[in-house]
Design a protein around this motif. Structure first.
Motif, PDB file in Angstrom:
ATOM      1  N   LEU A  77      58.578  63.075  60.794  1.00 31.18           N
ATOM      2  CA  LEU A  77      59.809  63.661  61.319  1.00 31.18           C
ATOM      3  C   LEU A  77      59.530  65.007  61.978  1.00 31.18           C
ATOM      4  CD1 LEU A  77      62.289  62.850  58.393  1.00 31.18           C
ATOM      5  CD2 LEU A  77      62.290  61.858  60.680  1.00 31.18           C
ATOM      6  N   GLY A  78      58.569  65.753  61.431  1.00 25.97           N
ATOM      7  CA  GLY A  78      58.190  67.012  62.052  1.00 25.97           C
ATOM      8  C   GLY A  78      57.578  66.816  63.419  1.00 25.97           C
ATOM      9  N   LEU A  79      56.708  65.798  63.537  1.00 29.61           N
ATOM     10  CA  LEU A  79      56.080  65.529  64.839  1.00 29.61           C
ATOM     11  C   LEU A  79      57.109  65.018  65.850  1.00 29.61           C
ATOM     12  CD1 LEU A  79      52.740  63.840  63.698  1.00 29.61           C
ATOM     13  CD2 LEU A  79      53.045  66.141  64.635  1.00 29.61           C
ATOM     14  N   THR A  81      65.994  62.777  66.192  1.00 25.54           N
ATOM     15  CA  THR A  81      66.867  63.087  67.323  1.00 25.54           C
ATOM     16  C   THR A  81      67.905  64.137  66.940  1.00 25.54           C
ATOM     17  OG1 THR A  81      66.595  60.825  68.146  1.00 25.54           O
ATOM     18  CG2 THR A  81      68.415  62.102  69.052  1.00 25.54           C
ATOM     19  N   MET A  82      68.444  64.015  65.730  1.00 18.58           N
ATOM     20  CA  MET A  82      69.399  65.008  65.247  1.00 18.58           C
ATOM     21  C   MET A  82      68.739  66.380  65.122  1.00 18.58           C
ATOM     22  SD  MET A  82      71.591  65.043  61.685  1.00 18.58           S
ATOM     23  CE  MET A  82      72.072  63.337  61.888  1.00 18.58           C
ATOM     24  N   VAL A  83      67.511  66.411  64.595  1.00 21.04           N
ATOM     25  CA  VAL A  83      66.775  67.679  64.461  1.00 21.04           C
ATOM     26  C   VAL A  83      66.516  68.287  65.837  1.00 21.04           C
ATOM     27  CG1 VAL A  83      64.603  68.719  63.706  1.00 21.04           C
ATOM     28  CG2 VAL A  83      65.729  67.021  62.266  1.00 21.04           C
ATOM     29  N   PHE A  84      66.078  67.453  66.766  1.00 20.36           N
ATOM     30  CA  PHE A  84      65.808  67.939  68.120  1.00 20.36           C
ATOM     31  C   PHE A  84      67.073  68.495  68.757  1.00 20.36           C
ATOM     32  CE2 PHE A  84      66.101  66.958  72.651  1.00 20.36           C
ATOM     33  CZ  PHE A  84      65.028  67.688  73.148  1.00 20.36           C
ATOM     34  N   TRP A  85      68.183  67.780  68.629  1.00 22.14           N
ATOM     35  CA  TRP A  85      69.437  68.204  69.257  1.00 22.14           C
ATOM     36  C   TRP A  85      69.919  69.534  68.696  1.00 22.14           C
ATOM     37  CZ3 TRP A  85      74.613  68.776  67.644  1.00 22.14           C
ATOM     38  CH2 TRP A  85      75.550  68.843  68.688  1.00 22.14           C
ATOM     39  N   ARG A  86      69.747  69.735  67.388  1.00 21.44           N
ATOM     40  CA  ARG A  86      70.235  70.968  66.762  1.00 21.44           C
ATOM     41  C   ARG A  86      69.371  72.175  67.093  1.00 21.44           C
ATOM     42  NH1 ARG A  86      71.221  71.668  60.850  1.00 21.44           N
ATOM     43  NH2 ARG A  86      72.356  73.472  61.647  1.00 21.44           N
ATOM     44  N   TRP A  87      68.059  72.002  67.227  1.00 20.78           N
ATOM     45  CA  TRP A  87      67.162  73.149  67.266  1.00 20.78           C
ATOM     46  C   TRP A  87      66.527  73.430  68.616  1.00 20.78           C
ATOM     47  CZ3 TRP A  87      66.982  76.486  63.316  1.00 20.78           C
ATOM     48  CH2 TRP A  87      67.481  76.063  62.078  1.00 20.78           C
ATOM     49  N   THR A 124      57.183  74.470  62.584  1.00 23.35           N
ATOM     50  CA  THR A 124      56.390  73.746  61.584  1.00 23.35           C
ATOM     51  C   THR A 124      56.906  74.019  60.182  1.00 23.35           C
ATOM     52  OG1 THR A 124      54.448  73.904  63.010  1.00 23.35           O
ATOM     53  CG2 THR A 124      54.072  73.356  60.710  1.00 23.35           C
ATOM     54  N   ILE A 125      57.174  75.297  59.887  1.00 24.15           N
ATOM     55  CA  ILE A 125      57.723  75.646  58.575  1.00 24.15           C
ATOM     56  C   ILE A 125      59.092  74.998  58.394  1.00 24.15           C
ATOM     57  CG2 ILE A 125      58.465  77.530  57.089  1.00 24.15           C
ATOM     58  CD1 ILE A 125      55.433  77.323  57.577  1.00 24.15           C
ATOM     59  N   GLY A 126      59.918  75.011  59.447  1.00 24.39           N
ATOM     60  CA  GLY A 126      61.221  74.370  59.367  1.00 24.39           C
ATOM     61  C   GLY A 126      61.127  72.870  59.138  1.00 24.39           C
ATOM     62  N   ALA A 127      60.094  72.239  59.715  1.00 25.93           N
ATOM     63  CA  ALA A 127      59.910  70.803  59.526  1.00 25.93           C
ATOM     64  C   ALA A 127      59.592  70.477  58.068  1.00 25.93           C
ATOM     65  CB  ALA A 127      58.799  70.293  60.441  1.00 25.93           C
ATOM     66  N   TRP A 128      58.792  71.309  57.416  1.00 25.29           N
ATOM     67  CA  TRP A 128      58.477  71.076  56.002  1.00 25.29           C
ATOM     68  C   TRP A 128      59.678  71.321  55.096  1.00 25.29           C
ATOM     69  CZ3 TRP A 128      54.685  68.433  54.050  1.00 25.29           C
ATOM     70  CH2 TRP A 128      53.505  68.297  54.762  1.00 25.29           C
ATOM     71  N   LEU A 138      62.777  70.417  55.885  1.00 24.67           N
ATOM     72  CA  LEU A 138      63.840  69.546  56.395  1.00 24.67           C
ATOM     73  C   LEU A 138      64.641  68.958  55.232  1.00 24.67           C
ATOM     74  CD1 LEU A 138      64.975  68.353  59.013  1.00 24.67           C
ATOM     75  CD2 LEU A 138      63.422  66.418  58.706  1.00 24.67           C
ATOM     76  N   PHE A 139      65.948  69.194  55.260  1.00 24.40           N
ATOM     77  CA  PHE A 139      66.796  68.760  54.150  1.00 24.40           C
ATOM     78  C   PHE A 139      68.185  68.319  54.611  1.00 24.40           C
ATOM     79  CE2 PHE A 139      70.104  70.078  51.066  1.00 24.40           C
ATOM     80  CZ  PHE A 139      69.824  69.172  50.056  1.00 24.40           C
ATOM     81  N   VAL A 140      68.841  69.156  55.399  1.00 31.48           N
ATOM     82  CA  VAL A 140      70.248  68.927  55.723  1.00 31.48           C
ATOM     83  C   VAL A 140      70.417  67.675  56.579  1.00 31.48           C
ATOM     84  CG1 VAL A 140      72.272  69.889  56.880  1.00 31.48           C
ATOM     85  CG2 VAL A 140      70.768  71.379  55.539  1.00 31.48           C
TER      86      VAL A 140
END
Length: 316
Positions: free
Chosen positions: A92-94, A180-186, A240-244, A246-248
């Motif tokens: 998910l981080g990648l 996709t949700m992570v990408f859209w938000r950040w 990278t730190i945010g990817a580790w 990942l929760f919400v």
């Protein structure tokens, strides 16, 4: 002699008065900043230290603690779901982080272009997903990635001749939807950071390169990228730190913790599940300790990379 001694006493009194005034200033300064450190010690430092202690205990949140040594670490390292959460977090981080860096850099370059009109409107529009309510995001993406054939994404891929995808149950359907949700938000957040870095580059360098006949691509390659490298490293490190952590996003995508499937289980969700569903605070703390050292590992790598880049910039 008496007059000289009186003058010396007066001078010493003035010096002591001045020193006391400096001391008062220091005390008042420490008092002004003390609320932050007090709150950090209570809500930040103490939970961190207590988690390290709790990682070696068996504790369900109500009864007495029982020292178990390294059994909590042994348990999570032998749990296939823990390694599945590590794998999911990396994937998910990648999928969510790498496109953020690339697309964010492209968007920042466009927003910094002199020919673009209504820049402030586009900047606000790009940054809007970051400040949007996560509940609204969950509703939007539950409609976009609906398992029904009439869902938006299934309708789009249906026009391309593909079969509908079960976005909440399939391995790569879950990962695609969450990333996709992570990408859209950040992506907007990273775009603003890149834009700040681009605006710090002197415009005279581009004018000189243009006078020498350098194309737009050469200007981007030989001016923008080298001078923006520290910002790119910093943004990559934060992402990278945010990817580790990942929760919400996966939690709101599935709706409830009990509904989170293995395909979307991240390390922080695994930690949360152990603590608040299984009432195993010892294994949850052990997971937090392992995650702490993983993040520390990437922090050290970032430190050495940034230190090397600083040495190169100073030597050049």
């Amino acid at each position: 002699m008496a007059q000289v001694s009186t003058q010396l006493k007066t001078t010493k009194t003035e010096k002591s008065y001045k020193l006391s005034e400096k001391t008062k200033d220091r005390i008042s300064a420490y008092l002004f900043i003390s609320p932050f450190f007090i709150l950090f010690a209570i809500f930040g430092l103490f939970p961190i230290l207590f988690s390290f202690y709790l990682a070696f205990q068996k504790f369900n949140g109500l009864g007495e603690m029982e020292y178990v040594g390294l059994k909590n670490f042994q348990w999570i390292l032998e749990d296939p779901l823990f390694w599945k959460s590590i794998y999911n977090t990396i994937i998910l981080g990648l999928l969510g982080t790498a496109p953020q860096i690339l697309i964010g850099l492209v968007l920042a370059t466009i927003l910094n272009a002199t020919w673009l009109r209504f820049k402030n409107v586009f900047r606000i529009a790009i940054f809007m997903p970051y400040v949007t309510s996560i509940l609204a995001v969950a509703i939007i993406f539950s409609v976009i990635f609906s398992n029904q054939s009439s869902g938006l994404m299934n309708t789009i891929i249906g026009f391309a001749g593909f079969e509908p995808v079960n976005w909440t149950t399939s391995e790569w359907g879950v990962k695609t939807a969450i990333s996709t949700m992570v990408f859209w938000r950040w992506v907007g957040y990273n775009t603003i950071i890149f834009l700040a870095g681009l605006q710090s580059i002197p415009h005279e360098l581009y004018e000189a390169a243009e006078m020498d006949g350098a194309s737009t691509w050469k200007q981007f390659r030989h001016i923008t990228l080298p001078l923006l490298k520290p910002v790119i490293i910093f943004t990559t490190f934060l992402s990278t730190i945010g990817a580790w952590q990942l929760f919400v996003e996966p939690l709101v995508f599935f709706g409830r913790l009990n509904d989170v499937r293995e395909e979307g289980m991240t390390v922080v969700l695994y930690l949360y599940r152990e603590a608040f569903r299984n009432n195993a605070f010892g294994t949850a703390s052990a997971t937090a300790v392992v995650l702490f050292f993983i993040i520390m590992f990437f922090t050290i790598i970032n430190y050495f990379i940034t230190s090397r880049e600083k040495k190169r910039s100073f030597s050049s």
